[in-house]
Motif scaffolding. Structure first.
Motif, PDB file in Angstrom:
ATOM      1  N   SER A 298     -51.271  -9.328  -1.201  1.00  0.00           N
ATOM      2  CA  SER A 298     -52.222  -9.601  -2.297  1.00  0.00           C
ATOM      3  C   SER A 298     -53.134  -8.399  -2.535  1.00  0.00           C
ATOM      4  O   SER A 298     -53.544  -8.137  -3.668  1.00  0.00           O
ATOM      5  CB  SER A 298     -53.044 -10.857  -2.015  1.00  0.00           C
TER       6      SER A 298
ATOM      7  N   ARG B 138     -51.190  -6.050  -4.684  1.00  0.00           N
ATOM      8  CA  ARG B 138     -51.103  -6.546  -6.069  1.00  0.00           C
ATOM      9  C   ARG B 138     -52.434  -6.335  -6.788  1.00  0.00           C
ATOM     10  O   ARG B 138     -52.466  -5.892  -7.933  1.00  0.00           O
ATOM     11  CB  ARG B 138     -50.713  -8.031  -6.079  1.00  0.00           C
ATOM     12  N   PHE B 139     -53.535  -6.620  -6.074  1.00  0.00           N
ATOM     13  CA  PHE B 139     -54.858  -6.480  -6.711  1.00  0.00           C
ATOM     14  C   PHE B 139     -55.128  -5.023  -7.099  1.00  0.00           C
ATOM     15  O   PHE B 139     -55.481  -4.728  -8.253  1.00  0.00           O
ATOM     16  CB  PHE B 139     -55.946  -7.003  -5.771  1.00  0.00           C
ATOM     17  N   PHE B 140     -54.949  -4.111  -6.140  1.00  0.00           N
ATOM     18  CA  PHE B 140     -55.256  -2.709  -6.459  1.00  0.00           C
ATOM     19  C   PHE B 140     -54.234  -2.131  -7.439  1.00  0.00           C
ATOM     20  O   PHE B 140     -54.558  -1.222  -8.205  1.00  0.00           O
ATOM     21  CB  PHE B 140     -55.379  -1.885  -5.178  1.00  0.00           C
TER      22      PHE B 140
END
Lengths: 276, 322
Positions: free
Chosen positions: B101, B104-106
């Motif tokens: 996650s 995915r976020f960065f």
């Protein structure tokens, strides 16, 4: 997509750190107390008897109409929620900026192809959506419980959520400024609480200034009144809104919103100029 | 000749901090340029200003004076950081993320589309050896695993410019080797790499060119080849089981090491005289190879000449480097 990613990340953080859960539990406790501790006995559209936390109040025959009782009761709840809602909201969002600007974390955000303004506003939007969801739950829950128990529908109570949100937004701007300047969660929480306490008596600024022994002190009182959020006036106006007895003082609302906007603008300027 | 601006350029960059009433110079007129596809190492003792320079190059910190450009663009502009990977020193991913996650976020912050992101996340976690721990909270990762996750995050955007600040810090030897292989593969793909490290052997193995920073100044810059040029020092191994000493030859001093000798010669004639003497004695030479200085020797000798570094020098009475 970048702003949306920042909003969802704020929610993920709130879930992981149990701030969302704490907020939800406190709100649920309030609603459960309202649902189970308050019992109303309505006869022919009038309140015949009521009990609160097991203590019964028998009213004389031909008591006040139930819709009037409900509206008055909601005004009392609104007053309680005003303090509780702001307290919880500030507590739940106090770490948003300090967690972002931690050494070793902020580098990961700011070296992406995204502006610092967008990063901070994305975080702000995340905090706002979090509080909106909780206020909607709290205020919507109060309206639902009261409607189900009494059959009286008074949607004006939902306006209380709007006023609480306005005051909270003003404090959130301040929290962002304190967070960017200090990187400290305790300070980000304590400063708005302190401000809340200071701003309440400032509603009587005319009388306070009159008893000051110098023009300078009186000027300071007046300046503080006009600069700081008008928490006392907005709390009073919120109750009037619920009672349908008045509206928000536009100057109080505007100066409160301006305080938050100016704090947020300064937070953005400092965040954009700061070396990390 | 390509007219494209260099991936990294710093011209007379100075950075000063104010601490109370004291002015501290962290960078002092640093000028350097890194060419496309080059692996560049920034060396220096603790407090030399290496991390400050990386932060200035990435726009995290603004220079007090001088000009910094990433591919010709000021790094404070968000667009300049497209396709730029960065592994910060002592990075702290939010502990509430899992490895997957976090990537995915960065990745979303970098503007990578969802389809590519899903593919890159799985690929990169496998590449850095975290495939099986992808869904574990980062708070449960060891330091080495966090470091490898940082490398994966730096590679998310499929960067053509990669900044690594102490990339093998806290990583065990196997992990270091793994990270090195990832970097060498990136280099082979033409990625420009800028490594900041005090682990000289790592830089020596990965970079083609280095700069040595001391008290905020570049005191030496050049190719690893040039800095570690061979001297008249040789490693000599004989194919005999006797532990007999080498013959004494004018101009050659010899020291026995584990199973071989190291010979310092005044010139090549002296070396050949030694070989003639060995052959005359009927001894077989199995190996004769020139010894290069390693970067550590260059580094230590350079700092020895300059005196010990004690961190960023105060502006008042700033002695600086050479």
């Amino acid at each position: 997509m970048k702003t949306w990613a920042l909003i969802t990340d704020t929610w993920r953080e709130a879930f992981a750190r149990f701030t969302f859960l704490g907020f939800a539990i406190a709100s649920t406790l309030f609603l459960l107390t309202l649902a189970f501790a308050l019992n109303l006995d309505i006869v022919d559209g009038s309140l015949a008897a009521a009990s609160l936390l097991g203590k019964e109040f028998v009213l004389p025959e031909g008591g006040p109409p139930i819709d009037q009782v409900v509206v008055r009761g909601q005004a009392v709840f609104a007053g309680m929620l005003y303090g509780l809602g702001i307290f919880l909201a500030v507590f739940a969002t106090g770490s948003l900026v300090p967690n972002l600007v931690k050494r070793g974390t902020v580098d990961l955000y700011l070296t992406r192809p995204i502006s610092r303004t967008q990063v901070l506003l994305g975080r702000f939007a995340g905090g706002v959506t979090l509080v909106i969801a909780n206020l909607a739950y709290l205020c919507g829950g109060v309206v639902a419980v009261v409607t189900l128990k009494t059959g009286v529908w008074n949607p004006r109570f939902l306006l209380a959520g709007g006023v609480i949100l306005l005051v909270f937004l003003s404090f959130l701007g301040l929290m962002f400024l304190v967070g960017v300047l200090s990187g400290s969660t305790p300070l980000s929480i304590m400063v708005p609480y302190g401000l809340y306490v200071i701003s309440l008596p400032l509603a009587a600024h005319e009388r306070l200034a009159a008893v000051m022994d110098s023009r300078l002190a009186a000027g300071v009182v007046h300046t503080l009144y006009w600069v700081l959020p008008k928490t006392a006036e907005l709390g009073r106006d919120m109750v009037r809104l619920v009672l349908a007895e008045g509206s928000l003082d536009p100057i109080a609302a505007a100066t409160t919103a301006a305080f938050g906007a100016i704090c947020l603008t300064f937070a953005l300027i400092v965040f954009n100029r700061k070396n990390y | 000749m390509s007219l494209a601006p260099p991936p990294i350029a710093a011209h007379e960059v100075s950075k000063e901090f104010r601490r109370l009433r004291r002015r501290v110079v962290a960078l002092d007129e640093v000028t350097l340029q890194v060419e496309r596809g080059e692996a560049f190492g920034l060396l220096g003792p603790n407090g030399a200003g290496k991390t400050t320079l990386v932060k200035v190059l990435l726009g995290l910190s603004r220079p007090t004076r001088g000009v910094v450009r990433l591919r010709g663009v000021c790094p404070t502009r968000p667009g300049a950081r497209c396709k730029v990977g960065y592994l910060p020193e002592g990075h702290r991913f939010p502990a509430y993320h899992t490895g997957a996650s976090a990537l995915r976020f960065f990745g979303r912050l970098a503007g990578v589309d969802e389809k590519t992101l899903a593919r890159r996340t799985a690929e990169l976690l496998e590449l850095v050896g975290l495939g099986e721990r992808a869904d574990d909270r980062i708070g449960r990762y060891s330091k080495g695993m966090t470091q490898r996750l940082g490398l994966a995050a730096a590679l998310l955007d499929d960067p053509d410019l990669l900044f690594l600040d102490e990339p093998t810090d806290g990583v065990d030897p196997v992990g270091r080797r793994h990270i090195r292989s990832v970097l060498l593969a990136a280099r082979a793909r033409g990625v420009t790499i800028f490594i900041n490290s005090h682990l000289l052997s790592e830089v020596e193995r990965t970079c083609g060119r280095v700069a040595i920073l001391r008290a905020g100044r570049v005191v030496r810059e050049g190719s690893v080849e040039a800095l570690t040029q061979p001297r008249l020092r040789f490693r000599l191994r004989l194919d005999d089981s006797h532990a007999e000493p080498l013959p004494l030859v004018p101009g050659v001093s010899v020291a026995a090491r584990n199973g071989h000798f190291e010979a310092d010669a005044t010139d090549l004639h002296a070396v050949n005289r030694l070989l003639d003497e060995l052959r005359r004695q009927g001894r077989l030479v199995a190996e004769l190879s020139p010894l290069r200085s390693d970067l550590e020797e260059v580094f230590v000798s350079l700092l020895g000449e300059e005196g010990p570094a004690t961190g960023p020098a105060p502006a008042a009475g700033h002695g600086g480097g050479s």
